[in-house]
Scaffold this motif. Structure first.
Motif, mmCIF file in Angstrom:
data_model
loop_
_atom_site.group_PDB
_atom_site.id
_atom_site.type_symbol
_atom_site.label_atom_id
_atom_site.label_comp_id
_atom_site.label_asym_id
_atom_site.label_seq_id
_atom_site.Cartn_x
_atom_site.Cartn_y
_atom_site.Cartn_z
ATOM 1 N N GLY A 9 55.443 56.934 15.675
ATOM 2 C CA GLY A 9 54.264 56.081 15.510
ATOM 3 C C GLY A 9 54.555 55.049 14.428
ATOM 4 N N ASP A 10 53.624 54.926 13.500
ATOM 5 C CA ASP A 10 53.889 54.030 12.370
ATOM 6 C C ASP A 10 54.622 54.823 11.284
ATOM 7 O OD1 ASP A 10 53.868 51.863 10.668
ATOM 8 O OD2 ASP A 10 51.829 52.230 9.942
ATOM 9 N N THR B 168 52.482 63.507 7.922
ATOM 10 C CA THR B 168 52.031 64.156 6.694
ATOM 11 C C THR B 168 52.200 63.253 5.471
ATOM 12 O OG1 THR B 168 52.767 66.208 7.706
ATOM 13 C CG2 THR B 168 52.251 66.304 5.377
ATOM 14 N N SER B 169 53.141 62.334 5.537
ATOM 15 C CA SER B 169 53.459 61.547 4.339
ATOM 16 C C SER B 169 52.411 60.501 3.966
ATOM 17 C CB SER B 169 54.836 60.891 4.493
ATOM 18 O OG SER B 169 55.812 61.904 4.583
ATOM 19 N N ARG C 265 49.210 61.872 4.012
ATOM 20 C CA ARG C 265 48.081 62.805 4.027
ATOM 21 C C ARG C 265 48.216 63.929 3.002
ATOM 22 N NH1 ARG C 265 45.431 61.847 8.489
ATOM 23 N NH2 ARG C 265 46.209 59.942 9.422
ATOM 24 N N LYS D 60 48.892 63.600 -2.994
ATOM 25 C CA LYS D 60 49.387 62.437 -3.738
ATOM 26 C C LYS D 60 49.715 62.787 -5.185
ATOM 27 C CE LYS D 60 46.422 59.787 -0.674
ATOM 28 N NZ LYS D 60 47.216 60.202 0.491
ATOM 29 N N ALA E 143 58.727 54.126 18.103
ATOM 30 C CA ALA E 143 59.959 54.382 18.847
ATOM 31 C C ALA E 143 60.224 55.891 18.884
ATOM 32 C CB ALA E 143 61.114 53.642 18.186
ATOM 33 N N ALA F 286 64.180 64.693 11.073
ATOM 34 C CA ALA F 286 63.305 64.781 9.890
ATOM 35 C C ALA F 286 61.873 64.575 10.357
ATOM 36 C CB ALA F 286 63.709 63.735 8.864
ATOM 37 N N HIS G 181 41.165 66.555 2.402
ATOM 38 C CA HIS G 181 40.683 65.960 1.147
ATOM 39 C C HIS G 181 39.416 65.173 1.420
ATOM 40 C CE1 HIS G 181 44.959 66.621 0.353
ATOM 41 N NE2 HIS G 181 44.624 66.695 -0.924
ATOM 42 N N PRO H 232 54.525 70.846 6.846
ATOM 43 C CA PRO H 232 55.608 71.340 7.702
ATOM 44 C C PRO H 232 56.396 72.436 6.993
ATOM 45 C CG PRO H 232 56.232 69.230 6.717
ATOM 46 C CD PRO H 232 54.905 69.611 6.116
ATOM 47 N N LEU I 47 56.798 66.322 -0.933
ATOM 48 C CA LEU I 47 56.971 64.917 -1.308
ATOM 49 C C LEU I 47 57.790 64.840 -2.610
ATOM 50 C CD1 LEU I 47 55.437 62.329 -0.158
ATOM 51 C CD2 LEU I 47 53.941 62.597 -2.112
HETATM 52 C C1 LIG Z 1 47.214 68.625 2.530
HETATM 53 C C2 LIG Z 1 48.583 68.404 1.975
HETATM 54 C C3 LIG Z 1 48.750 68.176 0.618
HETATM 55 C C4 LIG Z 1 50.029 67.969 0.092
HETATM 56 N N1 LIG Z 1 50.153 67.650 -1.212
HETATM 57 C C5 LIG Z 1 51.355 67.410 -1.744
HETATM 58 C C6 LIG Z 1 51.473 66.985 -3.074
HETATM 59 O O1 LIG Z 1 50.479 66.756 -3.776
HETATM 60 N N2 LIG Z 1 52.713 66.798 -3.581
HETATM 61 C C7 LIG Z 1 53.835 67.005 -2.830
HETATM 62 O O2 LIG Z 1 54.923 66.879 -3.365
HETATM 63 N N3 LIG Z 1 53.751 67.357 -1.527
HETATM 64 C C8 LIG Z 1 52.537 67.547 -0.964
HETATM 65 N N4 LIG Z 1 52.423 67.884 0.360
HETATM 66 C C9 LIG Z 1 53.637 68.028 1.163
HETATM 67 C C10 LIG Z 1 54.191 66.668 1.626
HETATM 68 O O3 LIG Z 1 53.152 65.819 1.994
HETATM 69 C C11 LIG Z 1 55.134 66.880 2.807
HETATM 70 O O4 LIG Z 1 56.101 67.822 2.470
HETATM 71 C C12 LIG Z 1 55.851 65.594 3.227
HETATM 72 O O5 LIG Z 1 54.973 64.497 3.332
HETATM 73 C C13 LIG Z 1 56.538 65.816 4.560
HETATM 74 O O6 LIG Z 1 57.201 64.639 4.915
HETATM 75 P P1 LIG Z 1 58.071 64.569 6.232
HETATM 76 O O7 LIG Z 1 58.724 63.250 6.252
HETATM 77 O O8 LIG Z 1 58.939 65.768 6.331
HETATM 78 O O9 LIG Z 1 57.007 64.705 7.427
HETATM 79 P P2 LIG Z 1 56.096 63.541 8.027
HETATM 80 O O10 LIG Z 1 55.558 62.656 7.000
HETATM 81 O O11 LIG Z 1 55.113 64.156 8.974
HETATM 82 O O12 LIG Z 1 57.139 62.672 8.843
HETATM 83 C C14 LIG Z 1 57.675 63.096 10.074
HETATM 84 C C15 LIG Z 1 57.630 61.912 11.011
HETATM 85 O O13 LIG Z 1 58.346 62.209 12.200
HETATM 86 C C16 LIG Z 1 57.745 61.475 13.239
HETATM 87 N N5 LIG Z 1 58.138 62.029 14.539
HETATM 88 C C17 LIG Z 1 57.711 63.167 15.142
HETATM 89 N N6 LIG Z 1 58.289 63.302 16.352
HETATM 90 C C18 LIG Z 1 59.106 62.227 16.528
HETATM 91 C C19 LIG Z 1 59.939 61.785 17.589
HETATM 92 N N7 LIG Z 1 60.065 62.486 18.736
HETATM 93 N N8 LIG Z 1 60.616 60.623 17.446
HETATM 94 C C20 LIG Z 1 60.487 59.875 16.305
HETATM 95 N N9 LIG Z 1 59.693 60.255 15.266
HETATM 96 C C21 LIG Z 1 59.020 61.412 15.372
HETATM 97 C C22 LIG Z 1 56.260 61.642 12.962
HETATM 98 O O14 LIG Z 1 55.480 60.651 13.609
HETATM 99 C C23 LIG Z 1 56.207 61.568 11.442
HETATM 100 O O15 LIG Z 1 55.868 60.288 10.958
HETATM 101 C C24 LIG Z 1 51.156 68.046 0.934
HETATM 102 C C25 LIG Z 1 50.980 68.266 2.301
HETATM 103 C C26 LIG Z 1 49.702 68.421 2.830
HETATM 104 C C27 LIG Z 1 49.513 68.591 4.299
#
Ligand SMILES: Cc1cc2nc3c(=O)[nH]c(=O)nc-3n(C[C@H](O)[C@H](O)[C@H](O)COP(=O)(O)OP(=O)(O)OC[C@H]3O[C@@H](n4cnc5c(N)ncnc54)[C@H](O)[C@@H]3O)c2cc1C
Length: 494
Positions: free
Chosen positions: A37-38, A43-44, A46, A49, A178, A225, A251, A337, A370
């Protein structure tokens, strides 16, 4: 991206994928990244922060994670001080005696020693009178005082975008909208490193959502990832046993004058978890919940029970505030995740990351925070480099600033103006009204009108660039309005 044979293709444009792309590009690899998507739409954008110092992991006895979080927080405040704003965290302690406060003090002391916390960020203990002086209106029964220490506030989506922009400056090719749809082996093998068997190069099929075309990218190594979608992406290349366990957190956003706090304040929930109120500008956000969630979703549903849980904790901490549904002007939810651990409750599951390797060589990274994204990326890229069997430059992501030239954009741009819209579209790959207002400006969360007043101007600007019809422009505005309404749709539910 199609024109260049890749060393590495990253699937997922959240903070984890962004960190990997930046690190690999800075080490001189040819890198591509595709996002379904974008950027930061998962989660990043959401999280709570907060860039944690690691103290919370001490309670779980995970010293490794304590030290990693503390180190990474220092690294982040060095490379992106504008995205790591120090804030005081106040942890009130209740009980009949001061034993709880003393225990917390001892924990803080060992944490600070272990994590080499600088003097100016060391904890303080506030007696009850001082606490009540500084935090208005708190519930006082059995209040023993508070421990106070430093946390950092960030903007998760902005951190992801700046990391991606840095990756791009170092040569990475990036595409949003993509989705990877299939991963296949090719007859070509990668170099066999250190005596290990060579693995096939991988071909990834990707749908270009903006044109409808299918594109095929070949890369020596593919890294998954995909955050909550890690298992789904592992299955694009064949059968893979599920390893992820998702939990949802929500939140609520309030105007700051409804809860006038100057510091992050921890509240006790009914089930004795820690929730908190975070002040930032003229808003506060209240979070978070932690409940199992069955499947990955960009926008998991916010239920009445989720909201009641947080309002209950808030009103128990500030009895005179009497916060009700109508005080809540916005909300967001996301899924963590996490890597599954049988028999553990949502809050007990470790926040550690884990690297998984499939028989076809696909490398997946699950779990993590994060806060620790940079270190996670370094570990993954080390593994990629080993697979490639090539000498590359050392990892420099802890030293090189995220924004190398010019003034960094402010942490949130809720006061969005024409140049900010222009920048989001021309330099940050925004292609929809939601892309601009939700993830580039964060106006849906931080602006008094949730950004609704800007939706038409943004649609107009985007439409001019992409040649949209009036109907398409209107649809974009309607979609944005519907999403803002959906965030508080629980209001109507009993
Ligand atoms: C409620 C909540 C509170 C949190 N608070 C904190 C905090 O205060 N501090 C902290 O350090 N961490 C916090 N975290 C944890 C942190 O937000 C996550 O660990 C981190 O954002 C995960 O990032 P990511 O890139 O792994 O996942 P994401 O951000 O979800 O990125 C994965 C991406 O992959 C993409 N994707 C999926 N399938 C495909 C495909 N087939 N092809 C291409 N792209 C695809 C998705 O669209 C998505 O954008 C929190 C999490 C939550 C839910």
């Amino acid at each position: 991206m199609e024109a260049t044979p890749l060393d590495l293709l990253v699937i997922g444009g959240g903070i984890t994928g962004a960190g990997i792309a930046r690190d690999a590009a800075m080490r001189g690899l040819r890198v591509g990244l595709v996002e379904r998507g974008d950027f930061a739409s998962g989660t990043s954008s959401r999280s709570s922060k907060l860039i944690h110092g690691g103290l919370r992991y001490l309670a779980q006895g995970d010293i490794g994670l304590v030290l990693e979080a503390a180190r990474e927080r220092r690294a982040l405040s060095h490379i992106a001080p504008h995205l790591a704003l120090p804030a005081r965290m106040v942890v009130p302690v209740y009980g009949r005696t001061s034993a709880g406060l003393l225990k917390l003090k001892a924990g803080m002391w060992s944490f600070e020693k272990m994590a080499k916390v600088p003097d100016e960020e060391r904890h303080a203990i506030w007696k009850t009178e001082e606490l009540l002086d500084r935090v208005d209106g708190m519930q006082t029964a059995n209040l023993q005082g508070a421990a106070v220490y430093t946390e950092y506030i960030t903007d998760d989506a902005r951190l992801t975008l700046e990391t991606l922009k840095s990756a791009r400056r170092h040569g990475a090719c990036l595409a949003n909208y993509a989705p990877a749809t299939r991963i296949e082996e090719t007859p070509r093998a990668t170099a066999a490193a250190g005596g290990s068997a060579a693995l096939p190069a991988l071909r990834t099929r990707v749908r270009d959502e903006l044109t409808g075309r299918e594109r095929v990218f070949e890369a020596d190594v593919v890294v998954n990832a995909a955050g909550p979608w890690v298992d789904a992406v592992r299955q694009l290349g064949g059968d893979a046993r599920a390893r992820m366990q998702l939990t949802k957190g929500i939140h609520l956003v309030l105007a700051r004058d409804r809860l006038p706090v100057d510091d992050i304040v921890v509240m006790q929930t009914e089930d004795r978890r820690m929730a908190f109120v975070v002040p930032h500008g003229d808003i506060v956000w209240i979070g978070t919940t932690d409940t199992f969630y069955p499947q990955p979703e960009e926008r998991p549903e916010i239920t009445r029970a989720d909201v009641d849980y947080l309002l209950q904790a808030t009103n128990a901490t500030w009895p005179d505030a009497r916060i009700v549904d109508d005080d809540v002007r916005g909300a967001w939810a996301g899924v963590r995740p996490l890597v599954a651990q049988e028999g553990k409750s949502p809050s007990e599951i470790s926040r550690r990351d884990e690297i998984l390797v499939e028989p076809n060589g696909l490398i997946s990274i699950g779990g993590g925070k994060l806060t620790t994204y940079r270190q996670m990326a370094e570990r993954v890229v080390d593994q990629v480099v080993e697979r490639l069997g090539r000498r590359v430059e050392d990892c420099r992501t802890a030293e090189v600033p995220l924004v190398e030239e010019g003034n960094p954009a402010p942490m949130d741009r809720a006061d969005i103006d024409a140049p900010a819209i222009e920048d989001a579209i021309e330099n940050e790959c925004a292609v929809s009204v939601c892309d601009v207002l939700e993830r580039r400006a964060r106006a849906n969360l931080f602006a008094a009108d949730n950004g609704l007043g800007h939706a038409e101007a943004v649609a107009e600007r985007l439409g001019r660039r992409a040649g949209w019809s009036d109907e398409r422009r209107q649809r974009e505005v309607d979609t944005y309005r519907a999403r803002v309404a959906e965030d508080v749709a629980w209001r109507g539910n009993p």
